[in-house]
Design a protein around this motif. Sequence first.
Motif, PDB file in Angstrom:
ATOM      1  N   SER A   1       0.839  -1.195   0.000  1.00 17.58           N
ATOM      2  CA  SER A   1       0.000   0.000   0.000  1.00 17.58           C
ATOM      3  C   SER A   1       0.876   1.248   0.000  1.00 17.58           C
ATOM      4  N   ILE A   2       0.348   2.332  -0.548  1.00 13.64           N
ATOM      5  CA  ILE A   2       1.072   3.605  -0.528  1.00 13.64           C
ATOM      6  C   ILE A   2       0.838   4.354   0.787  1.00 13.64           C
ATOM      7  N   TYR A   3      -0.100   3.854   1.609  1.00 16.99           N
ATOM      8  CA  TYR A   3      -0.440   4.573   2.834  1.00 16.99           C
ATOM      9  C   TYR A   3       0.607   4.326   3.924  1.00 16.99           C
ATOM     10  N   ARG A   4       0.843   5.350   4.752  1.00 16.81           N
ATOM     11  CA  ARG A   4       1.814   5.283   5.833  1.00 16.81           C
ATOM     12  C   ARG A   4       1.104   5.072   7.170  1.00 16.81           C
ATOM     13  N   LYS A   5       1.898   4.814   8.196  1.00 16.51           N
ATOM     14  CA  LYS A   5       1.339   4.558   9.528  1.00 16.51           C
ATOM     15  C   LYS A   5       0.418   5.681   9.983  1.00 16.51           C
ATOM     16  N   ASP A   6       0.858   6.923   9.729  1.00 18.83           N
ATOM     17  CA  ASP A   6       0.065   8.060  10.200  1.00 18.83           C
ATOM     18  C   ASP A   6      -1.200   8.273   9.362  1.00 18.83           C
ATOM     19  N   GLU A   7      -1.375   7.448   8.323  1.00 17.16           N
ATOM     20  CA  GLU A   7      -2.576   7.545   7.487  1.00 17.16           C
ATOM     21  C   GLU A   7      -3.471   6.318   7.681  1.00 17.16           C
ATOM     22  N   ARG A   8      -3.261   5.614   8.766  1.00 15.43           N
ATOM     23  CA  ARG A   8      -4.006   4.382   9.038  1.00 15.43           C
ATOM     24  C   ARG A   8      -5.517   4.600   8.982  1.00 15.43           C
ATOM     25  N   ASP A   9      -5.985   5.664   9.618  1.00 12.52           N
ATOM     26  CA  ASP A   9      -7.429   5.927   9.643  1.00 12.52           C
ATOM     27  C   ASP A   9      -7.980   6.177   8.240  1.00 12.52           C
ATOM     28  N   LEU A  10      -7.188   6.851   7.396  1.00 13.08           N
ATOM     29  CA  LEU A  10      -7.619   7.087   6.016  1.00 13.08           C
ATOM     30  C   LEU A  10      -7.779   5.776   5.263  1.00 13.08           C
ATOM     31  N   LEU A  11      -6.808   4.870   5.448  1.00 13.46           N
ATOM     32  CA  LEU A  11      -6.873   3.576   4.767  1.00 13.46           C
ATOM     33  C   LEU A  11      -8.049   2.755   5.269  1.00 13.46           C
ATOM     34  N   ILE A  12      -8.260   2.737   6.566  1.00 14.25           N
ATOM     35  CA  ILE A  12      -9.388   1.990   7.116  1.00 14.25           C
ATOM     36  C   ILE A  12     -10.706   2.555   6.601  1.00 14.25           C
ATOM     37  N   ASP A  13     -10.778   3.883   6.496  1.00  8.69           N
ATOM     38  CA  ASP A  13     -11.994   4.506   5.971  1.00  8.69           C
ATOM     39  C   ASP A  13     -12.237   4.090   4.526  1.00  8.69           C
ATOM     40  N   ARG A  14     -11.166   4.025   3.727  1.00  9.05           N
ATOM     41  CA  ARG A  14     -11.314   3.634   2.321  1.00  9.05           C
ATOM     42  C   ARG A  14     -11.753   2.176   2.196  1.00  9.05           C
ATOM     43  N   THR A  15     -11.124   1.301   2.961  1.00  9.11           N
ATOM     44  CA  THR A  15     -11.465  -0.124   2.846  1.00  9.11           C
ATOM     45  C   THR A  15     -12.827  -0.442   3.454  1.00  9.11           C
ATOM     46  N   SER A  16     -13.263   0.358   4.437  1.00  5.57           N
ATOM     47  CA  SER A  16     -14.570   0.098   5.049  1.00  5.57           C
ATOM     48  C   SER A  16     -15.709   0.303   4.059  1.00  5.57           C
ATOM     49  N   LYS A  17     -15.460   1.136   3.055  1.00 10.28           N
ATOM     50  CA  LYS A  17     -16.491   1.390   2.042  1.00 10.28           C
ATOM     51  C   LYS A  17     -16.675   0.201   1.094  1.00 10.28           C
ATOM     52  N   LEU A  18     -15.741  -0.765   1.148  1.00 10.17           N
ATOM     53  CA  LEU A  18     -15.809  -1.913   0.240  1.00 10.17           C
ATOM     54  C   LEU A  18     -16.708  -3.018   0.767  1.00 10.17           C
ATOM     55  N   ASP A  19     -17.106  -2.921   2.038  1.00  4.21           N
ATOM     56  CA  ASP A  19     -17.956  -3.945   2.654  1.00  4.21           C
ATOM     57  C   ASP A  19     -17.295  -5.329   2.550  1.00  4.21           C
ATOM     58  N   ILE A  20     -16.070  -5.425   3.083  1.00 10.80           N
ATOM     59  CA  ILE A  20     -15.321  -6.687   2.999  1.00 10.80           C
ATOM     60  C   ILE A  20     -15.138  -7.351   4.358  1.00 10.80           C
ATOM     61  N   GLU A  21     -15.869  -6.893   5.355  1.00 11.65           N
ATOM     62  CA  GLU A  21     -15.749  -7.509   6.671  1.00 11.65           C
ATOM     63  C   GLU A  21     -16.476  -8.841   6.689  1.00 11.65           C
ATOM     64  N   GLY A  22     -16.132  -9.676   7.664  1.00 16.43           N
ATOM     65  CA  GLY A  22     -16.763 -10.985   7.789  1.00 16.43           C
ATOM     66  C   GLY A  22     -15.754 -12.104   7.649  1.00 16.43           C
TER      67      GLY A  22
END
Length: 350
Positions: free
Chosen positions: A187-208
Amino acid sequence: MQEVGRNEPCPCGSGKKFKKCCASKKVVSIHTLLVTEQMDLQLQFLNEVMVPKQGDFKEDLTYILDKVTPTFEEKQFLTVYSTFMFGLSSHGKTTHWSQFLTDKKEATERPRMRDLMQHWHEPKPVLVEVTSMDESTREIAARDLLDDREYTIIMPEFHSWAEIDFLFAVLLPFEDKWVPYGFMFPSIYRKDERDLLIDRTSKLDIEGEDRSDWLTVSRMVQIINAIVEREQEIPDWMSQMTSEVPSEAQREALQFLKDYWDERGDENLSLIACHIAARFFSENGDKVRKPQSYLAAVSYLTAQHATDSPLTQKGAGEGFGVTASSVSSTVRKMEKWFLEELNALQEESK
């Protein structure tokens, strides 16, 4: 590391003495032997099974390159990565990878490798945060972003070593650790951008628990783009335009104008109409007592001068609840000004 005497049983599990099996060194790591062997096995699968079948996946590969390449420009890496992933697609009742493991199991000498291979038929896709990296052992400690499960991943030699914070990977169990199937996607995201990455992936509905759809082409593209794309902030142009409009009624009227043009399916025309109406309201302030008549006039003039589908004054009036005569009267008042604003706006956009 495991020290083994020459006459002791070889730790690879072959049943032979060490001196007649893996005695190239006095000290040997069975993990190193097995990691190397699984790496060779995967490369054999890629070159002997999947590369000859690339024609079967041409359409899928073209789709992946079209959808991912604009944000991830390593076309060669993406091609090899995708070819590995196609090995996990259905092949009759099984996958190409699973069939390859079945075919190779009996020809594999080491019992410990055969035991490992039994658990590789259903690789596990994960999206992880890297918590530490040890180049001396080529081990990565990682935590799943979705369920917090922790993994120790052994990175084979054909993976380049580079500091990375987040990974999309498909893992194979390797005793108490894991090895990647194919390549891991950084990923291009850094540690300090963790929340941004989680926000992006949460929109994919891939939990479970069930992650089998992660390995479909469309879902894989979504996940890759989520970790390699930066979401560009779209300026709230509507808020910017209404900031200088004097009255609440006029601001509400502008929102109505935007909705009217959005329903017609052209965002550019919505932008033009709202920009010109906002300028008119800010310049004329309290003189504008009936905003709807001006919205209708702006819409009529926008359709006349900025589209190939002109409106009638009656049609424009019906859109904003005013009469055709009211539209006509307002158009006469503001058409010259409107054309000057439209020309200025078109010049700015060049």
